[in-house]
Design a protein around this motif. Structure first.
Motif, PDB file in Angstrom:
ATOM      1  N   ARG A   9       0.841  -1.213   0.000  1.00 10.98           N
ATOM      2  CA  ARG A   9       0.000   0.000   0.000  1.00 10.98           C
ATOM      3  C   ARG A   9       0.870   1.255   0.000  1.00 10.98           C
ATOM      4  O   ARG A   9       0.571   2.235  -0.676  1.00 10.98           O
ATOM      5  CB  ARG A   9      -0.936  -0.006   1.196  1.00 10.98           C
ATOM      6  CG  ARG A   9      -2.038  -1.024   1.040  1.00 10.98           C
ATOM      7  CD  ARG A   9      -2.988  -1.007   2.197  1.00 10.98           C
ATOM      8  NE  ARG A   9      -4.033  -2.005   1.982  1.00 10.98           N
ATOM      9  CZ  ARG A   9      -5.014  -2.230   2.803  1.00 10.98           C
ATOM     10  NH1 ARG A   9      -5.118  -1.539   3.927  1.00 10.98           N
ATOM     11  NH2 ARG A   9      -5.920  -3.141   2.533  1.00 10.98           N
ATOM     12  N   TYR A  12       2.406   1.758  -3.412  1.00  7.34           N
ATOM     13  CA  TYR A  12       1.379   2.236  -4.343  1.00  7.34           C
ATOM     14  C   TYR A  12       1.240   3.754  -4.207  1.00  7.34           C
ATOM     15  O   TYR A  12       1.237   4.480  -5.200  1.00  7.34           O
ATOM     16  CB  TYR A  12       0.042   1.524  -4.077  1.00  7.34           C
ATOM     17  CG  TYR A  12      -1.040   1.911  -5.046  1.00  7.34           C
ATOM     18  CD1 TYR A  12      -0.990   1.505  -6.375  1.00  7.34           C
ATOM     19  CD2 TYR A  12      -2.111   2.699  -4.636  1.00  7.34           C
ATOM     20  CE1 TYR A  12      -1.983   1.874  -7.271  1.00  7.34           C
ATOM     21  CE2 TYR A  12      -3.112   3.067  -5.518  1.00  7.34           C
ATOM     22  CZ  TYR A  12      -3.042   2.649  -6.839  1.00  7.34           C
ATOM     23  OH  TYR A  12      -4.017   3.022  -7.729  1.00  7.34           O
ATOM     24  N   ALA A  13       1.164   4.251  -2.975  1.00  8.87           N
ATOM     25  CA  ALA A  13       1.069   5.695  -2.743  1.00  8.87           C
ATOM     26  C   ALA A  13       2.376   6.394  -3.138  1.00  8.87           C
ATOM     27  O   ALA A  13       2.367   7.462  -3.752  1.00  8.87           O
ATOM     28  CB  ALA A  13       0.733   5.976  -1.279  1.00  8.87           C
ATOM     29  N   ARG A  16       2.849   6.720  -6.890  1.00  8.22           N
ATOM     30  CA  ARG A  16       1.909   7.689  -7.461  1.00  8.22           C
ATOM     31  C   ARG A  16       2.245   9.106  -7.024  1.00  8.22           C
ATOM     32  O   ARG A  16       1.682  10.065  -7.541  1.00  8.22           O
ATOM     33  CB  ARG A  16       0.471   7.376  -7.020  1.00  8.22           C
ATOM     34  CG  ARG A  16      -0.154   6.218  -7.732  1.00  8.22           C
ATOM     35  CD  ARG A  16      -1.654   6.061  -7.481  1.00  8.22           C
ATOM     36  NE  ARG A  16      -2.224   6.781  -6.364  1.00  8.22           N
ATOM     37  CZ  ARG A  16      -2.389   6.289  -5.133  1.00  8.22           C
ATOM     38  NH1 ARG A  16      -2.020   5.057  -4.856  1.00  8.22           N
ATOM     39  NH2 ARG A  16      -2.939   7.009  -4.186  1.00  8.22           N
ATOM     40  N   GLY A  17       3.124   9.232  -6.040  1.00 11.56           N
ATOM     41  CA  GLY A  17       3.443  10.546  -5.506  1.00 11.56           C
ATOM     42  C   GLY A  17       2.298  11.125  -4.690  1.00 11.56           C
ATOM     43  O   GLY A  17       2.154  12.342  -4.580  1.00 11.56           O
ATOM     44  N   ASP A  18       1.483  10.257  -4.095  1.00 12.35           N
ATOM     45  CA  ASP A  18       0.307  10.666  -3.325  1.00 12.35           C
ATOM     46  C   ASP A  18       0.729  11.045  -1.908  1.00 12.35           C
ATOM     47  O   ASP A  18       0.705  10.236  -0.991  1.00 12.35           O
ATOM     48  CB  ASP A  18      -0.717   9.532  -3.312  1.00 12.35           C
ATOM     49  CG  ASP A  18      -2.024   9.918  -2.673  1.00 12.35           C
ATOM     50  OD1 ASP A  18      -2.079  10.944  -1.960  1.00 12.35           O
ATOM     51  OD2 ASP A  18      -3.007   9.180  -2.877  1.00 12.35           O
ATOM     52  N   VAL A  19       1.106  12.307  -1.731  1.00 15.36           N
ATOM     53  CA  VAL A  19       1.639  12.787  -0.466  1.00 15.36           C
ATOM     54  C   VAL A  19       0.601  12.680   0.647  1.00 15.36           C
ATOM     55  O   VAL A  19       0.938  12.367   1.797  1.00 15.36           O
ATOM     56  CB  VAL A  19       2.168  14.232  -0.620  1.00 15.36           C
ATOM     57  CG1 VAL A  19       2.635  14.798   0.696  1.00 15.36           C
ATOM     58  CG2 VAL A  19       3.292  14.267  -1.638  1.00 15.36           C
ATOM     59  N   THR A  20      -0.661  12.903   0.334  1.00 19.04           N
ATOM     60  CA  THR A  20      -1.725  12.794   1.341  1.00 19.04           C
ATOM     61  C   THR A  20      -1.798  11.374   1.890  1.00 19.04           C
ATOM     62  O   THR A  20      -1.854  11.175   3.105  1.00 19.04           O
ATOM     63  CB  THR A  20      -3.087  13.212   0.746  1.00 19.04           C
ATOM     64  OG1 THR A  20      -2.962  14.546   0.235  1.00 19.04           O
ATOM     65  CG2 THR A  20      -4.179  13.162   1.786  1.00 19.04           C
ATOM     66  N   ALA A  21      -1.769  10.390   1.017  1.00 15.71           N
ATOM     67  CA  ALA A  21      -1.821   8.989   1.450  1.00 15.71           C
ATOM     68  C   ALA A  21      -0.542   8.603   2.196  1.00 15.71           C
ATOM     69  O   ALA A  21      -0.589   7.848   3.167  1.00 15.71           O
ATOM     70  CB  ALA A  21      -2.050   8.066   0.264  1.00 15.71           C
ATOM     71  N   LYS A  23       1.304  10.342   4.138  1.00 13.85           N
ATOM     72  CA  LYS A  23       1.360  10.920   5.491  1.00 13.85           C
ATOM     73  C   LYS A  23       1.021   9.884   6.560  1.00 13.85           C
ATOM     74  O   LYS A  23       1.631   9.842   7.612  1.00 13.85           O
ATOM     75  CB  LYS A  23       0.396  12.096   5.578  1.00 13.85           C
ATOM     76  CG  LYS A  23       0.522  12.889   6.857  1.00 13.85           C
ATOM     77  CD  LYS A  23      -0.459  14.045   6.883  1.00 13.85           C
ATOM     78  CE  LYS A  23       0.035  15.127   5.953  1.00 13.85           C
ATOM     79  NZ  LYS A  23      -0.756  16.376   6.056  1.00 13.85           N
ATOM     80  N   HIS A  51       9.427  14.237  -0.971  1.00 17.71           N
ATOM     81  CA  HIS A  51       8.628  13.514  -1.963  1.00 17.71           C
ATOM     82  C   HIS A  51       7.913  14.468  -2.915  1.00 17.71           C
ATOM     83  O   HIS A  51       7.792  14.186  -4.106  1.00 17.71           O
ATOM     84  CB  HIS A  51       7.602  12.600  -1.291  1.00 17.71           C
ATOM     85  CG  HIS A  51       8.205  11.421  -0.578  1.00 17.71           C
ATOM     86  ND1 HIS A  51       9.435  10.890  -0.891  1.00 17.71           N
ATOM     87  CD2 HIS A  51       7.734  10.671   0.439  1.00 17.71           C
ATOM     88  CE1 HIS A  51       9.701   9.867  -0.102  1.00 17.71           C
ATOM     89  NE2 HIS A  51       8.679   9.710   0.717  1.00 17.71           N
ATOM     90  N   GLN A  52       7.462  15.600  -2.405  1.00 18.80           N
ATOM     91  CA  GLN A  52       6.780  16.572  -3.256  1.00 18.80           C
ATOM     92  C   GLN A  52       7.723  17.169  -4.293  1.00 18.80           C
ATOM     93  O   GLN A  52       7.291  17.515  -5.386  1.00 18.80           O
ATOM     94  CB  GLN A  52       6.171  17.694  -2.411  1.00 18.80           C
ATOM     95  CG  GLN A  52       4.947  17.242  -1.657  1.00 18.80           C
ATOM     96  CD  GLN A  52       4.414  18.309  -0.729  1.00 18.80           C
ATOM     97  OE1 GLN A  52       5.189  18.988  -0.036  1.00 18.80           O
ATOM     98  NE2 GLN A  52       3.106  18.449  -0.690  1.00 18.80           N
TER      99      GLN A  52
END
Length: 140
Positions: A9, A12-13, A16-21, A23, A51-52
Motif C-alpha cells: 500500500r 502504491y502511494a 503515485r506521488g500521493d503525499v496525502t496517502a 502521510k 517527496h513533493q
C-alpha cells in the motif's frame, strides 16, 4: 495487517506521488534515506517535503515494480522510474527526453508504519543516459 501488505500500500502511494496517502505511513521516528543522492530525512514533514519535490524535471513519470521480496518486517522492491522530462530542465534543451532510472526500495515496517525506507537510486545509469542525450541538468 502484515508488513508486506503495508509495504504494498505504501509503495502504491509512493509511486503515485500521493503525499496525502503517504502521510499516514510515517511517524516522528520514520527515516527515509537515498544514499546515492545524499538524502537522509526523519519524520513526516521532512520526508513528505522531499517527496513533493522529487524529480522536478519530470513532465510525466511511470513506476514499474519488477520484483518484490519480503522477510517478516523487511520488504524489498526492485523497480524503475520511466520519466518523460521537461526539455527546459536541461541544457542544451532538447525535445522528448526519456529516462529509465533503476531503483531499489528497502522498507522496514513496524506496527503498520514505515520505520525505515532506504531508496537506492542508480544515478550512474541516469548520468549515462544524460550523456547519451548530450545534456546536463540546469543549475538552479
Amino acid at each position: 495487517m502484515a508488513a508486506h501488505q503495508v509495504a504494498e500500500r505504501y509503495m502504491y502511494a509512493f509511486t503515485r506521488g500521493d503525499v496525502t496517502a503517504l502521510k499516514g505511513f510515517y511517524n516522528a521516528e520514520s527515516l527515509y534515506e537515498d544514499p546515492h543522492a545524499g538524502v537522509s530525512l526523519r519524520g513526516p514533514e521532512e520526508i513528505l517535503k522531499h517527496h513533493q519535490a522529487r524529480f522536478p524535471f519530470a513532465e510525466r513519470q511511470q513506476i514499474i515494480v519488477r520484483r518484490k521480496m519480503d522477510r517478516g518486517d523487511l520488504v524489498v522492491f526492485f523497480y524503475e522510474i520511466r520519466v518523460r522530462a521537461k526539455a527546459e530542465a536541461f541544457e542544451p534543451a532538447k525535445q522528448k527526453l526519456h529516462f529509465i532510472i533503476p531503483k531499489v526500495a528497502v522498507l522496514r515496517i513496524k506496527d503498520g508504519i514505515v520505520s525505515h525506507h532506504v531508496d537506492q537510486t542508480d544515478l550512474r545509469s541516469f548520468d549515462q543516459q544524460m550523456k547519451q542525450y548530450g545534456v546536463q541538468l540546469k543549475e538552479k
